[in-house]
Design a protein around this motif. Sequence first.
Motif, mmCIF file in Angstrom:
data_model
loop_
_atom_site.group_PDB
_atom_site.id
_atom_site.type_symbol
_atom_site.label_atom_id
_atom_site.label_comp_id
_atom_site.label_asym_id
_atom_site.label_seq_id
_atom_site.Cartn_x
_atom_site.Cartn_y
_atom_site.Cartn_z
ATOM 1 N N ASN A 373 47.304 -48.793 -45.842
ATOM 2 C CA ASN A 373 46.917 -48.028 -46.693
ATOM 3 C C ASN A 373 47.996 -48.022 -47.608
ATOM 4 O O ASN A 373 48.162 -46.877 -48.903
ATOM 5 C CB ASN A 373 46.915 -46.402 -46.228
ATOM 6 N N ASP A 374 48.858 -49.058 -47.918
ATOM 7 C CA ASP A 374 50.052 -49.177 -48.786
ATOM 8 C C ASP A 374 49.565 -50.044 -49.888
ATOM 9 O O ASP A 374 49.453 -51.336 -49.705
ATOM 10 C CB ASP A 374 51.151 -49.778 -48.141
ATOM 11 N N PRO A 375 49.374 -49.611 -51.177
ATOM 12 C CA PRO A 375 49.111 -50.827 -52.195
ATOM 13 C C PRO A 375 50.073 -51.925 -52.361
ATOM 14 O O PRO A 375 49.682 -52.872 -52.981
ATOM 15 C CB PRO A 375 48.453 -49.524 -53.378
ATOM 16 N N GLU A 376 51.260 -51.420 -52.226
ATOM 17 C CA GLU A 376 52.254 -52.276 -52.621
ATOM 18 C C GLU A 376 52.512 -53.360 -51.676
ATOM 19 O O GLU A 376 52.493 -54.527 -51.990
ATOM 20 C CB GLU A 376 53.720 -51.431 -52.574
ATOM 21 N N ILE A 377 52.124 -53.145 -50.427
ATOM 22 C CA ILE A 377 52.087 -54.092 -49.393
ATOM 23 C C ILE A 377 50.997 -55.157 -49.315
ATOM 24 O O ILE A 377 51.023 -56.150 -49.366
ATOM 25 C CB ILE A 377 52.077 -53.532 -47.722
ATOM 26 N N ILE A 378 49.740 -54.476 -49.922
ATOM 27 C CA ILE A 378 48.566 -55.176 -49.955
ATOM 28 C C ILE A 378 48.693 -55.991 -51.210
ATOM 29 O O ILE A 378 48.394 -57.276 -51.050
ATOM 30 C CB ILE A 378 47.462 -54.346 -50.006
ATOM 31 N N GLU A 379 49.576 -55.593 -52.264
ATOM 32 C CA GLU A 379 49.534 -56.547 -53.206
ATOM 33 C C GLU A 379 50.522 -57.629 -52.820
ATOM 34 O O GLU A 379 50.369 -58.831 -53.347
ATOM 35 C CB GLU A 379 50.125 -55.885 -54.421
ATOM 36 N N GLU A 380 51.668 -57.450 -52.145
ATOM 37 C CA GLU A 380 52.631 -58.577 -51.927
ATOM 38 C C GLU A 380 52.036 -59.532 -51.124
ATOM 39 O O GLU A 380 52.233 -60.682 -51.463
ATOM 40 C CB GLU A 380 53.646 -57.619 -51.265
ATOM 41 N N PHE A 381 51.282 -59.123 -50.181
ATOM 42 C CA PHE A 381 50.616 -60.249 -49.376
ATOM 43 C C PHE A 381 49.591 -60.856 -50.016
ATOM 44 O O PHE A 381 49.138 -62.148 -49.872
ATOM 45 C CB PHE A 381 50.178 -59.587 -47.771
ATOM 46 N N ARG A 382 48.806 -60.149 -50.991
ATOM 47 C CA ARG A 382 47.905 -60.882 -51.806
ATOM 48 C C ARG A 382 48.576 -62.218 -52.743
ATOM 49 O O ARG A 382 47.954 -63.068 -52.749
ATOM 50 C CB ARG A 382 47.058 -59.842 -52.798
ATOM 51 N N VAL A 383 49.495 -61.796 -53.205
ATOM 52 C CA VAL A 383 50.493 -62.725 -53.922
ATOM 53 C C VAL A 383 50.671 -64.162 -52.801
ATOM 54 O O VAL A 383 50.505 -65.116 -53.099
ATOM 55 C CB VAL A 383 51.693 -62.235 -54.317
ATOM 56 N N VAL A 384 51.138 -63.878 -51.398
ATOM 57 C CA VAL A 384 51.320 -64.956 -50.756
ATOM 58 C C VAL A 384 50.308 -65.412 -50.334
ATOM 59 O O VAL A 384 50.103 -66.888 -50.604
ATOM 60 C CB VAL A 384 52.034 -64.219 -49.251
ATOM 61 N N LEU A 385 49.028 -64.894 -50.028
ATOM 62 C CA LEU A 385 47.734 -65.603 -49.986
ATOM 63 C C LEU A 385 47.346 -66.424 -51.109
ATOM 64 O O LEU A 385 46.754 -67.525 -50.946
ATOM 65 C CB LEU A 385 46.488 -64.593 -49.537
ATOM 66 N N ASN A 386 47.693 -66.027 -52.412
ATOM 67 C CA ASN A 386 47.215 -66.853 -53.382
ATOM 68 C C ASN A 386 47.960 -68.190 -53.702
ATOM 69 O O ASN A 386 47.740 -69.253 -54.081
ATOM 70 C CB ASN A 386 47.418 -66.062 -54.794
ATOM 71 N N GLU A 387 49.383 -67.823 -53.194
ATOM 72 C CA GLU A 387 50.129 -69.033 -52.978
ATOM 73 C C GLU A 387 49.986 -69.917 -52.004
ATOM 74 O O GLU A 387 50.096 -71.407 -52.199
ATOM 75 C CB GLU A 387 51.643 -68.471 -53.009
ATOM 76 N N ILE A 388 49.440 -69.617 -50.786
ATOM 77 C CA ILE A 388 48.937 -70.333 -49.900
ATOM 78 C C ILE A 388 47.600 -71.206 -50.208
ATOM 79 O O ILE A 388 47.667 -72.227 -49.968
ATOM 80 C CB ILE A 388 48.503 -69.654 -48.499
ATOM 81 N N GLY A 389 46.686 -70.638 -50.892
ATOM 82 C CA GLY A 389 45.407 -71.215 -51.433
ATOM 83 C C GLY A 389 44.604 -71.818 -50.368
ATOM 84 O O GLY A 389 44.861 -71.616 -49.229
ATOM 85 N N GLY A 390 43.525 -72.226 -50.862
ATOM 86 C CA GLY A 390 42.363 -72.741 -49.930
ATOM 87 C C GLY A 390 41.566 -71.819 -49.580
ATOM 88 O O GLY A 390 41.625 -70.477 -49.936
ATOM 89 N N SER A 391 40.204 -72.111 -48.981
ATOM 90 C CA SER A 391 39.100 -71.376 -49.041
ATOM 91 C C SER A 391 39.250 -70.138 -47.963
ATOM 92 O O SER A 391 38.940 -69.069 -48.173
ATOM 93 C CB SER A 391 37.792 -72.284 -48.485
ATOM 94 N N ARG A 392 39.950 -70.488 -46.822
ATOM 95 C CA ARG A 392 40.147 -69.453 -45.939
ATOM 96 C C ARG A 392 41.192 -68.119 -46.541
ATOM 97 O O ARG A 392 40.793 -67.444 -46.243
ATOM 98 C CB ARG A 392 41.230 -69.825 -44.672
ATOM 99 N N ALA A 393 42.102 -68.633 -47.192
ATOM 100 C CA ALA A 393 43.088 -67.698 -47.946
ATOM 101 C C ALA A 393 42.353 -66.799 -49.123
ATOM 102 O O ALA A 393 42.370 -65.696 -49.135
ATOM 103 C CB ALA A 393 44.220 -68.373 -48.454
ATOM 104 N N GLU A 394 41.227 -67.466 -49.785
ATOM 105 C CA GLU A 394 40.345 -66.986 -50.568
ATOM 106 C C GLU A 394 39.450 -65.895 -49.955
ATOM 107 O O GLU A 394 39.088 -64.624 -50.447
ATOM 108 C CB GLU A 394 39.409 -67.923 -51.464
ATOM 109 N N GLN A 395 38.940 -66.204 -48.786
ATOM 110 C CA GLN A 395 38.003 -65.345 -48.041
ATOM 111 C C GLN A 395 39.014 -64.056 -47.633
ATOM 112 O O GLN A 395 38.603 -63.124 -47.566
ATOM 113 C CB GLN A 395 37.400 -66.032 -46.977
ATOM 114 N N ASP A 396 40.235 -64.513 -47.042
ATOM 115 C CA ASP A 396 41.163 -63.349 -46.503
ATOM 116 C C ASP A 396 41.421 -62.282 -47.674
ATOM 117 O O ASP A 396 41.514 -61.292 -47.506
ATOM 118 C CB ASP A 396 42.026 -63.903 -45.888
ATOM 119 N N ILE A 397 41.504 -63.041 -48.872
ATOM 120 C CA ILE A 397 41.774 -62.224 -50.115
ATOM 121 C C ILE A 397 40.792 -60.973 -50.398
ATOM 122 O O ILE A 397 40.814 -59.894 -50.715
ATOM 123 C CB ILE A 397 42.245 -62.890 -51.270
#
Length: 527
Positions: A373-397
Amino acid sequence: MPMLDNFRDKEFLDQITILNEISGSKNPDALPGLLELLKNPVGDTSIDYMVVNALNAVLSSNENEVVAGLNDSHDGYKILCIRVAGEYAIKRAAHPLVALAETETDLDRLMEILTSLARIADDSALPIFRRFLSHEDAFIQSSCIEALGKLKDAESVTHLKAMITESEAPDRFEVCDITTWKAVDALATYDSDDTISFLVEKLHHHNPTVRRIITDALLSIGAQCIPMLLSAFEAGDTDNKILAANVLGFLRNKLGADGLVAAFDKGLAEDENVRYAVYEALGRIGTMKGIICLVDGLSETEELILMAVIGGLEKHVNPGMISTLTSMIIKADDQADRLARGVISSKATAIFDALYETQGAADALMDALAESNDPEIIEEFRVVLNEIGGSRAEQDIQRLPQVSTGSKKALAADDSRSMCAMHRAILTDLGFEPFMATNGEEAYEFIEQGEEFEIVITDMNMPVMDGMELVGKIRSTPGLEDVPIIMVTTESEASQQNLATKAGVTAFITKPFKPDELKAKIAEITL
């Protein structure tokens, strides 16, 4: 001096120019004229102030005049010479200053003399400093304590130790007075095994502020403290073990880490609070033995302790650790769930990045992240997933929840990264917008900036400003007399909680605790 002829009749700007030139040249020929202007001021505050500055400059290169001026009949000039003697550490002034101190009855002037003698740091002043160690005025006492420490006076060590010991008396320990503070700092300057051992022995002083001062003193000494701290860890009670581990962690020395691991292997960290402190310390130091101990700690089941382990490993990611953690998380059992939540709550982005390569581990992490429920944590991991890239990361975002900031605000202060992560997770779950700080000073800055909080959570022992000081400042701030304050502590002594209650703490919770315990406590005092 011709420049000062008819000085009083000159224009204001001309007077300033003349005094500036004298200050720059330090011409001793200007001394009589400046002295006359000091004793009979012009009457303009700016000019009279510049006269004093010019005199200071001239005297700084004329020791004979400074020494002679110590016995001048004009009080202002005498004080100026006393100050100049100290400012420029004029050794020849030491004996005359000692003579003045022996007969001086005015406390302000005595303080000026002792301050200058302390700056000169000549052994001839030792008797006078020792004499005033028991003076009724705390500031004069403190000046002498500081000077004796600077001079490393062996004869005063026993007295300084006694001052610190006496400050723990039942009728004194509630307040950290300036003499106790200065006595700790003075003993730290000796750098001897005897004084260091004494400070380590007093690490769990009855007053939290004195504990912080002793901790700071030991950190200033450095690696020389390590053997004494390890001895205290092995022989001390729970509180001493915790505080010794904390200092060893902040020292960030391999010998400290090796000693903690050895003590751990001997079974000296059975208490959960002690293990928590050891894991935090090993994470700060980052030796190979320490990392192995932390990897073993991945089997811990207490959530707070596990977060300390993960927080420590986050700083030292390596293939072996990631392999172990991956194999544990893909088991999809209760411990796997705890580990995944720990990685997310700790904002362990480096570990997340490495684990994400394995599908099973990635799925577990995403499940834990989706529950946040933490918007800061969610945003921080969203950045990590964007950096990882790929279809799986996009789906997880796309799986990430849209969480808004809580309507209520809460303030939490703790120097432990894992504890801050725990507080953050709990507060966001309860609908609070969390404001995090690593010490009391940082926490109070939020209040000074105008933030208003419905609840404050603070640790007792923190660097810079401890929890007791923070509580005192909050309670003395208009409008915050009744804001609920929870103190999180590992303290086992009832006297510490009594002291905190007097300062204004509303409720206590003891580490390590389960999230639901703190949630219940928050609900209890905010209803």
